[in-house]
Design an enzyme around this catalytic site. Structure first.
Site, PDB file in Angstrom:
ATOM      1  CE  LYS A 165     113.718 -40.314  65.483  1.00 41.19           C
ATOM      2  NZ  LYS A 165     114.402 -41.400  65.922  1.00 41.19           N
TER       3      LYS A 165
ATOM      4  CE  LYS B  85     114.471 -47.425  56.336  1.00 41.32           C
ATOM      5  NZ  LYS B  85     114.657 -48.338  57.430  1.00 41.32           N
TER       6      LYS B  85
ATOM      7  CE  LYS C 263     119.780 -48.427  61.603  1.00 38.21           C
ATOM      8  NZ  LYS C 263     118.233 -48.136  61.662  1.00 38.21           N
TER       9      LYS C 263
ATOM     10  CB  THR D 112     108.682 -51.252  62.065  1.00 39.74           C
ATOM     11  OG1 THR D 112     109.438 -50.314  62.797  1.00 39.74           O
ATOM     12  CG2 THR D 112     109.387 -51.905  60.926  1.00 39.74           C
TER      13      THR D 112
ATOM     14  CG  ASN E  28     109.451 -54.702  67.888  1.00 38.90           C
ATOM     15  OD1 ASN E  28     108.482 -54.715  68.903  1.00 38.90           O
ATOM     16  ND2 ASN E  28     109.231 -53.789  67.174  1.00 38.90           N
TER      17      ASN E  28
ATOM     18  CB  SER F 178     110.716 -42.421  65.460  1.00 38.32           C
ATOM     19  OG  SER F 178     111.158 -43.535  66.152  1.00 38.32           O
TER      20      SER F 178
END
Length: 418
Positions: free
Chosen positions: A70, A94, A106, A190, A221, A348
């Site tokens: 992910k 994470k 990623k 986030t 963001n 997510s």
């Protein structure tokens, strides 16, 4: 071994320290120090003027022992293979810290989306999915937004994947528009996560967010939403930076004004006559410094000039290992990125679960479960800090690495016992 020269070197150095503290055999470090798979792709894109331009893209899948990988996709001119590999490793940590059934991944494309039209951006997004479509999917590798990508880009990528697979698969990608199966609360996840972690740190240290002086380096963001949340709670935002400059006002900055007038990429410094550089802003006086833009901004060269009480890493890899060692000596605590900014991957995960169930949650439920998950992870991490006598960064690596190693051991890939 590399130190401050690449993000991958930074990841590997602290990973090595964690595996040694865990008394793992050397094979564990050598297995986890690089991604299990790494793809480099060439993406032909027809530009609006008729010319075909070739863009370079990457995808790293760090470890899938705990489940599908992910991780986000960033569009940025400075994307490198080393950075993408490091980011995939950080994402594995994470997921491990937050008990998510994922490994890290990623992706990135070398480009400047600010110089591309909407049609060019759409063709590039679809081309990237075509290039990696055989290696991703809801049970393989699940992309998401990252730097300079957003819900619209995720929507284009979802549509391209559905065309290739010839069936609907909303769980292929997260951070997509609500109408396409996105989750409420994902866009702000986030920032909310950073806020919740900051509140936990303040509670631990008997500090009050109200009137706390905060500098946020980055107004995209993550930085912009975080600034608004802190402003609403009564914090004094004294510094803001973006890609073109920075502003500082010890009396506090009018955040609602910035939110109303920022451009699509979070640039606000052009609204002011008196500005400074990002580097200068980092060294201004504050209580909390929150790097929320790019990596490697706090190094051994500027760490001794910081005038903050603690740092919360909203960006990925903003503080180098050598800088953290210097900050430890000064009594400046660094709250690590792999915990502080993990709200994005947590929500997510919630989005992926909702897609698989076909049942969607309220924003209140998303926020509640995000806060519960982060509170549990924060408490787990602080237990590691106490048990091993290490800083929060090393503790986070220990916590994340332990789960990765145990899952890999259980599959028979490696041995974690001496």
């Amino acid at each position: 071994m590399n130190k401050e020269d690449t993000p991958l070197g930074e990841f590997q150095e602290t990973l090595h320290e964690a595996t040694e503290l865990l008394s793992y055999p050397a094979e564990v470090f050598h297995f986890l120090k690089n991604p299990m798979r790494f793809f480099e792709v060439s993406i032909p894109v027809q530009m609006d003027d008729g010319e075909t331009k070739i863009f370079q893209g990457y995808r790293a899948q760090h470890n899938d022992a705990c489940g599908p990988t992910k991780g986000g996709i960033r569009f940025h001119p400075d994307v490198t293979p080393e950075e993408v590999k490091a980011l995939s490793g950080w994402m594995s940590l994470k997921c491990g810290i937050n008990h998510l059934p994922y490994g890290g991944a990623k992706g990135g494309i070398i480009c400047d989306p600010r110089n591309l039209s909407s049609n060019e951006l759409q063709r590039l997004s679809r081309g990237y999915v075509r290039a990696i479509s055989q290696f991703v999917g809801p049970t393989k590798d699940i992309p998401a937004p990252d730097m300079y990508t957003n819900a619209q880009i995720m929507g284009w990528m979802l549509d391209e994947y559905n065309h290739i697979c010839e069936y609907g698969a909303p769980g292929f990608i997260t951070g997509k528009p609500l109408v396409l199966g996105g989750s409420k609360g994902r866009e702000t996840a986030t920032s909310k996560g950073v806020l919740y972690i900051l509140q936990l740190v303040c509670e631990q240290q008997n500090l009050n967010i109200q009137d706390m002086r905060v500098i946020i380096q980055g107004f995209g963001n993550v930085g912009s939403y975080l600034a608004q949340y802190l402003y609403d709670l009564g914090a004094k935002i004294v510094g803001i930076a973006d890609a073109k400059g920075a502003i500082y006002d010890s009396a506090g900055i009018d955040i609602p004004y910035l939110m109303e007038n920022k451009d699509a990429y979070g640039v606000v410094s052009t609204l002011f006559r008196q500005t400074m550089t990002n580097e200068e802003l980092l060294e201004q006086e504050c209580d909390v410094l929150i790097p929320a833009a790019i990596g490697g901004v706090i190094t051994s060269e500027n760490a001794d000039r910081l005038k903050c009480r603690f740092i919360v890493e909203a960006a990925n890899g903003p503080t180098t290992k050598e800088a953290i060692e210097l900050l430890d000596k000064e009594g400046i605590q660094v709250v690590p990125d792999v915990l502080a900014n993990s709200g994005g991957v947590i929500v997510s995960y919630f989005e992926w679960c909702q897609n698989l169930q076909g049942y969607y949650w309220t924003e209140e439920l998303v926020d509640q479960r995000l806060k519960e998950r982060l509170t549990e992870s924060f408490n787990d991490l602080m237990e590691i800090v106490s048990e091993y006598g290490v800083n929060m960064k090393v503790a986070a690596y220990i916590l994340g690495t332990k789960r990765l190693a145990e899952a890999s051991h259980s599959r028979g890939w490696i041995n974690i016992n001496e």
